[in-house]
Enzyme design. Structure first.
Site, mmCIF file in Angstrom:
data_model
loop_
_atom_site.group_PDB
_atom_site.id
_atom_site.type_symbol
_atom_site.label_atom_id
_atom_site.label_comp_id
_atom_site.label_asym_id
_atom_site.label_seq_id
_atom_site.Cartn_x
_atom_site.Cartn_y
_atom_site.Cartn_z
ATOM 1 C CE LYS A 9 -3.672 2.144 2.738
ATOM 2 N NZ LYS A 9 -4.439 2.005 3.982
ATOM 3 C CB SER A 25 -0.498 1.517 -17.028
ATOM 4 O OG SER A 25 0.241 2.552 -17.623
ATOM 5 C CE1 TYR A 58 0.482 -1.611 -18.139
ATOM 6 C CE2 TYR A 58 -1.878 -1.793 -18.478
ATOM 7 C CZ TYR A 58 -0.640 -1.429 -18.933
ATOM 8 O OH TYR A 58 -0.502 -0.869 -20.176
#
Length: 123
Positions: A9, A25, A58
């Site tokens: 995180k 992305s 991604y």
């Protein structure tokens, strides 16, 4: 059976760019990726603190220590430069592994998207 747990995180970084005309992305400063354990190409989930948007994409590695957080492609419509986001990655683990697994959570400076300076060891 496997369950999904938070693996990495990056807590509260500021979006520096949003580039609509791109394949897609999120570009993340490589230093932040390394510190959080997120790898290039990994699926991540983005939460925009400013507008409540939640989506996934991604990762593409950005220049280390550049502070770059750039949403590319369609994701660029979900954020504005200056928005504060949380970036999370998950892992599949067994329930037994989950009991002892500890995620890597980092807290960059929201103004610069950089990690706090570590004290130097003078030994």
């Amino acid at each position: 059976m496997l369950i999904q747990v938070i693996k990495s995180k990056i807590h509260r970084v500021t979006v520096t760019q949003a580039e609509l005309n791109y394949i897609g992305s999120i570009t993340i400063d490589r230093e932040l990726m390394d510190a959080s354990g997120i790898v290039e190409g990994e699926r991540v989930f983005i939460v925009d603190i400013n507008n409540g948007e939640r989506f996934d994409t991604y990762v593409i590695a950005g220049e280390p220590r550049s502070g770059v957080i750039c949403l590319n492609g369609a994701a660029a419509r979900r954020v504005l430069p200056g928005d504060v986001v949380i970036i999370m990655a998950y892992a599949l683990v067994t329930p037994e592994e989950a009991r002892t697994f500890r995620p890597r959570v980092i807290f960059p400076d929201t103004a610069t998207n950089r990690l706090p300076e570590q004290p130097h060891n003078n030994e």
